[in-house]
Design a protein around this motif. Structure first.
Motif, PDB file in Angstrom:
ATOM      1  N   LEU A  42      -1.968  22.968  -7.893  1.00  0.00           N
ATOM      2  CA  LEU A  42      -3.048  23.670  -7.700  1.00  0.00           C
ATOM      3  C   LEU A  42      -3.000  24.385  -6.549  1.00  0.00           C
ATOM      4  O   LEU A  42      -3.472  25.508  -6.319  1.00  0.00           O
ATOM      5  N   ALA A  43      -2.787  23.774  -5.508  1.00  0.00           N
ATOM      6  CA  ALA A  43      -2.702  24.307  -4.114  1.00  0.00           C
ATOM      7  C   ALA A  43      -1.788  25.575  -4.062  1.00  0.00           C
ATOM      8  O   ALA A  43      -2.179  26.605  -3.226  1.00  0.00           O
ATOM      9  N   GLU A  44      -0.671  25.185  -4.383  1.00  0.00           N
ATOM     10  CA  GLU A  44       0.693  26.060  -4.477  1.00  0.00           C
ATOM     11  C   GLU A  44       0.091  27.415  -5.182  1.00  0.00           C
ATOM     12  O   GLU A  44       0.341  28.665  -4.669  1.00  0.00           O
ATOM     13  N   GLN A  45      -0.682  27.405  -6.239  1.00  0.00           N
ATOM     14  CA  GLN A  45      -1.030  28.499  -7.100  1.00  0.00           C
ATOM     15  C   GLN A  45      -1.985  29.310  -6.342  1.00  0.00           C
ATOM     16  O   GLN A  45      -2.044  30.427  -6.460  1.00  0.00           O
ATOM     17  N   ASN A  46      -2.760  28.679  -5.432  1.00  0.00           N
ATOM     18  CA  ASN A  46      -4.011  29.333  -4.939  1.00  0.00           C
ATOM     19  C   ASN A  46      -3.582  29.519  -3.296  1.00  0.00           C
ATOM     20  O   ASN A  46      -4.650  29.834  -2.572  1.00  0.00           O
ATOM     21  N   ALA A  47      -2.339  29.287  -3.011  1.00  0.00           N
ATOM     22  CA  ALA A  47      -1.894  29.826  -1.692  1.00  0.00           C
ATOM     23  C   ALA A  47      -2.643  28.968  -0.417  1.00  0.00           C
ATOM     24  O   ALA A  47      -3.183  29.260   0.460  1.00  0.00           O
ATOM     25  N   VAL A  48      -3.113  27.547  -1.082  1.00  0.00           N
ATOM     26  CA  VAL A  48      -3.791  26.846  -0.097  1.00  0.00           C
ATOM     27  C   VAL A  48      -2.649  25.761   0.879  1.00  0.00           C
ATOM     28  O   VAL A  48      -1.668  25.259  -0.021  1.00  0.00           O
ATOM     29  N   TYR A  49      -2.540  25.805   2.065  1.00  0.00           N
ATOM     30  CA  TYR A  49      -1.590  25.152   2.847  1.00  0.00           C
ATOM     31  C   TYR A  49      -1.873  23.632   2.795  1.00  0.00           C
ATOM     32  O   TYR A  49      -3.030  23.180   2.961  1.00  0.00           O
ATOM     33  N   VAL A  50      -1.093  22.967   2.528  1.00  0.00           N
ATOM     34  CA  VAL A  50      -1.264  21.189   2.424  1.00  0.00           C
ATOM     35  C   VAL A  50      -0.350  20.799   3.625  1.00  0.00           C
ATOM     36  O   VAL A  50       0.947  20.934   3.651  1.00  0.00           O
ATOM     37  N   ALA A 188      -1.134  36.891  -8.638  1.00  0.00           N
ATOM     38  CA  ALA A 188      -2.140  38.095  -8.752  1.00  0.00           C
ATOM     39  C   ALA A 188      -1.096  39.255  -9.338  1.00  0.00           C
ATOM     40  O   ALA A 188      -1.885  40.378  -9.755  1.00  0.00           O
ATOM     41  N   GLU A 189       0.034  39.233  -9.536  1.00  0.00           N
ATOM     42  CA  GLU A 189       0.703  40.402 -10.420  1.00  0.00           C
ATOM     43  C   GLU A 189       1.007  40.181 -11.715  1.00  0.00           C
ATOM     44  O   GLU A 189       1.190  38.831 -12.136  1.00  0.00           O
ATOM     45  N   GLY A 190       0.948  41.029 -12.803  1.00  0.00           N
ATOM     46  CA  GLY A 190       1.438  40.962 -13.955  1.00  0.00           C
ATOM     47  C   GLY A 190       0.206  40.064 -14.750  1.00  0.00           C
ATOM     48  O   GLY A 190      -1.031  40.151 -14.437  1.00  0.00           O
ATOM     49  N   THR A 191       0.692  38.920 -15.711  1.00  0.00           N
ATOM     50  CA  THR A 191      -0.280  38.053 -16.219  1.00  0.00           C
ATOM     51  C   THR A 191      -0.786  37.208 -15.295  1.00  0.00           C
ATOM     52  O   THR A 191       0.129  36.302 -14.705  1.00  0.00           O
ATOM     53  N   PRO A 192      -1.991  37.177 -15.089  1.00  0.00           N
ATOM     54  CA  PRO A 192      -2.550  36.288 -14.112  1.00  0.00           C
ATOM     55  C   PRO A 192      -2.333  34.683 -14.419  1.00  0.00           C
ATOM     56  O   PRO A 192      -2.277  34.303 -15.487  1.00  0.00           O
ATOM     57  N   GLY A 193      -1.526  34.165 -13.441  1.00  0.00           N
ATOM     58  CA  GLY A 193      -1.571  32.527 -13.576  1.00  0.00           C
ATOM     59  C   GLY A 193      -0.153  32.195 -14.070  1.00  0.00           C
ATOM     60  O   GLY A 193       0.377  30.982 -14.114  1.00  0.00           O
ATOM     61  N   LEU A 194       0.561  33.185 -14.752  1.00  0.00           N
ATOM     62  CA  LEU A 194       1.779  33.038 -15.020  1.00  0.00           C
ATOM     63  C   LEU A 194       2.923  33.215 -14.061  1.00  0.00           C
ATOM     64  O   LEU A 194       3.087  34.040 -13.119  1.00  0.00           O
ATOM     65  N   ARG A 195       3.650  31.854 -13.901  1.00  0.00           N
ATOM     66  CA  ARG A 195       4.530  31.599 -12.542  1.00  0.00           C
ATOM     67  C   ARG A 195       5.729  32.419 -12.724  1.00  0.00           C
ATOM     68  O   ARG A 195       6.083  32.610 -13.914  1.00  0.00           O
ATOM     69  N   VAL A 196       6.364  32.381 -11.603  1.00  0.00           N
ATOM     70  CA  VAL A 196       7.768  33.273 -11.588  1.00  0.00           C
ATOM     71  C   VAL A 196       8.587  32.310 -12.389  1.00  0.00           C
ATOM     72  O   VAL A 196       8.815  31.333 -11.543  1.00  0.00           O
ATOM     73  N   SER A 197       9.279  32.622 -13.096  1.00  0.00           N
ATOM     74  CA  SER A 197      10.323  31.775 -13.719  1.00  0.00           C
ATOM     75  C   SER A 197      11.934  31.874 -13.046  1.00  0.00           C
ATOM     76  O   SER A 197      12.595  31.136 -13.519  1.00  0.00           O
ATOM     77  N   LEU A 198      12.082  33.216 -12.748  1.00  0.00           N
ATOM     78  CA  LEU A 198      13.531  33.684 -12.475  1.00  0.00           C
ATOM     79  C   LEU A 198      13.171  34.532 -11.352  1.00  0.00           C
ATOM     80  O   LEU A 198      12.541  35.557 -11.189  1.00  0.00           O
ATOM     81  N   VAL A 199      14.204  34.131 -10.299  1.00  0.00           N
ATOM     82  CA  VAL A 199      14.419  34.999  -9.096  1.00  0.00           C
ATOM     83  C   VAL A 199      15.869  35.508  -9.052  1.00  0.00           C
ATOM     84  O   VAL A 199      16.804  34.788  -9.041  1.00  0.00           O
ATOM     85  N   ILE A 200      15.847  36.834  -9.007  1.00  0.00           N
ATOM     86  CA  ILE A 200      17.284  37.698  -9.092  1.00  0.00           C
ATOM     87  C   ILE A 200      17.516  38.216  -7.679  1.00  0.00           C
ATOM     88  O   ILE A 200      16.560  38.966  -7.064  1.00  0.00           O
TER      89      ILE A 200
END
Length: 376
Positions: A42-50, A188-200
């Motif tokens: 949850l922290a990662e999704q909201n860019a909260v530093y742990v 914030a981009e595309g579908t809110p809350g949908l995580r990036v599945s693939l990095v090219i």
């Protein structure tokens, strides 16, 4: 906005200031106690530093009984890409590496298969983060516009691109910049809350300073592992050398789960690409097809034409007899297309020619023929 991290111990919240705040039943009904892993996600999704000292220490130990209950990661694209996989796609200049990478990206975004019945997606929408080190927005945009005639139905904004021109992703500060961009894309981009599945990463040569060298590759691979730990798959686009092999250190293929060699196929007024899976980890090679695709780019209604050439390891059965003589005069190996090479090896192998005899006929080495038969 300022965040204060607290650790729940027993029946109290212990703040970093060491101040104690006792919790009594029913006093804080709006507070939810969640598992530490869920909290970190949850922290990662909201860019909260742990802070690192609050992260649980993981020794990476697992027992046999636990392992027996585990299943392999699910496929994003069967059979070439699982969740958290590292896939390497390489080819000579001008073959169509970027076209192929964009097809993989858009197929995932829209939940469709990549090439007809070949490379089957899981049918779910995914978010893809595309780092371009060679082509700018205009060039990528024109190709995407053409490919959207084939791939559609999902949220186009789940394809997110960031220019990597003049960047060196071997450098820690650049890696940190891209990691922050990936988090932002998930939030914030595309579908809110949908995580990036693939990095090219398109491509290794333009996004790194000598990233194909062993020492630099090790630095990049550490970053790739960090992305995989977050559940992200990585596709690296790379170049082939003059011999048609992957350029640079062998560690690139050693670390990859899948390596795919793309070569120029028969063109249909536009694109023609042949794909051969050379390395596949934890899968049945016999189920992996070697196939060619072509696309008339000028025809806005055209879709990919797919021709399945053979299954992996289709040239490995030993012949019953060996011929004693060879006749030189066949087409030189380096001037042949991959389809011609396959047909020639099949024909001569069935006639009883040995690897050395086939190599002699086509002005190449025995080692080249052996490796070709193993991978095709």
């Amino acid at each position: 906005v300022h965040f204060k991290i607290a650790v729940f111990k027993g029946h109290s919240w212990k703040f970093r200031s060491q101040a104690q705040f006792e919790m009594t039943p029913g006093t804080f009904s709006d507070i939810e106690i969640i598992d530490i892993k869920d909290f970190l996600d949850l922290a990662e999704q909201n860019a909260v530093y742990v802070p690192e000292e609050l992260l649980p220490k993981d020794y990476g130990l697992t027992t046999g009984s636990f392992l027996e209950q585990q299943k392999d990661e699910p496929f994003l694209i069967e059979p070439i890409m699982r969740r958290r996989a590292l896939v390497v796609l390489y080819a000579n200049t001008g073959v169509g590496k970027t076209w192929a990478a964009l097809c993989i990206a858009l197929a995932l975004v829209h939940g469709q298969n990549v090439f007809g019945s070949q490379w089957v997606c899981d049918g779910k929408p995914h978010k893809v983060f595309y780092i371009s080190g060679e082509m700018r927005e205009g060039g990528i945009g024109e190709r995407i516009q053409r490919l959207h005639k084939i791939y559609s139905g999902g949220d186009k904004d789940n394809f997110i691109m960031k220019l990597g021109t003049y960047h060196n992703i071997i450098q820690p500060e650049t890696q940190e910049e891209f990691e922050e961009a990936i988090v932002q894309a998930s939030r914030a981009e595309g579908t809110p809350g949908l995580r990036v599945s693939l990095v090219i990463l398109d491509n290794l040569s333009t996004l790194t300073a000598n990233g194909e060298y062993a020492s630099n590759w090790d630095k990049l691979y550490q970053w790739i592992c960090a992305l995989q730990d977050k559940g992200i798959s990585v596709l690296i686009v790379h170049h082939a050398n003059r011999k048609g092999e992957i350029r640079g250190t062998s560690k690139i293929v050693d670390k990859a789960d899948i390596s795919i060699h793309a070569t120029e196929g028969k063109r249909n007024n536009g694109l023609g690409i042949t794909f051969a899976v050379e390395k596949i980890r934890s899968e049945n090679r016999s189920s992996v097809s070697h196939f060619s695709v072509s696309l008339d780019i000028g025809d806005p209604c055209a879709i990919w034409s797919v021709t399945v050439r053979s299954a992996a390891r289709s040239l490995t059965k030993a012949p019953a007899k060996k011929i004693k003589k060879t006749v030189r005069g066949a087409k030189p190996w380096k001037t042949m297309s991959i389809e011609e090479q396959i047909d020639a090896v099949k024909f001569e192998w069935k006639k009883g020619a040995s690897n050395a005899q086939i190599a002699f006929n086509h002005h190449t080495s025995k080692e080249t023929i052996v490796k070709f038969r193993q991978t095709h």
